[in-house]
Enzyme design. Structure first.
Site: not given
Ligand code: THU
Length: 134
Positions: A42-44, A53, A55, A88, A91
């Site tokens: 994940n890259i915010e 996300c 995935e 999520c 994804c």
């Molecule tokens: N996140 C994912 O990488 N994959 C998911 O399917 C659910 C959420 C990440 C996004 C964000 O960086 C953190 O989890 C919190 O939502």
């Protein structure tokens, strides 16, 4: 059954996570039908909507390297959560776009928990290209 090497790749991918806002590290690996693997994390973003996300990073890496014929056989997602997080909705939709017929999705954490689903179990009645072909 989840292959041990895929579990390790997903857990290792967590370490690259850029997640200063949620502090939740997520790692993913996809295995394509020919056995090739791509990882993602994940890259915010400080503008939260820019977050992506793990995935989707893995799938976008695969498509950008291989091209539109990507066929995903297995997805493994690693988190520190217990039970391990499910993907999520966005994804699930993106996985559905590139999933092979019997695509499996395994959710893992470092303590050994595993939850396994087919992609159809996680996205029943999913929207797909068939809607656009009539
Ligand atoms: N996140 C994912 O990488 N994959 C998911 O399917 C659910 C959420 C990440 C996004 C964000 O960086 C953190 O989890 C919190 O939502």
């Amino acid at each position: 059954m989840i292959a041990p090497n895929l579990r390790e790749l997903a857990i290792t991918a967590m370490e690259k996570s850029y997640s200063p806002y949620s502090t939740k590290k997520v790692g993913a690996v996809i295995e394509l039908s020919d056995g090739t693997t791509f990882t993602g994390c994940n890259i915010e973003n400080s503008s939260f909507g820019g977050t992506v996300c793990a995935e989707r990073v893995a799938i976008w890496k695969a498509v950008s390297e291989i091209g539109p014929g990507v066929s995903v056989k297995t997805v493994v997602v690693a988190t520190d959560a217990n039970p391990p997080w499910v993907p999520c909705g966005i994804c699930r939709q993106v996985i559905n776009e590139f999933a092979s017929k019997n695509c499996e999705i395994h959710l893992v954490n470092k303590t050994g928990a595993v939850r396994s689903f087919t992609h159809r179990e996680l996205l029943p009645h999913g929207f797909d290209r068939s809607a656009l072909m009539d």
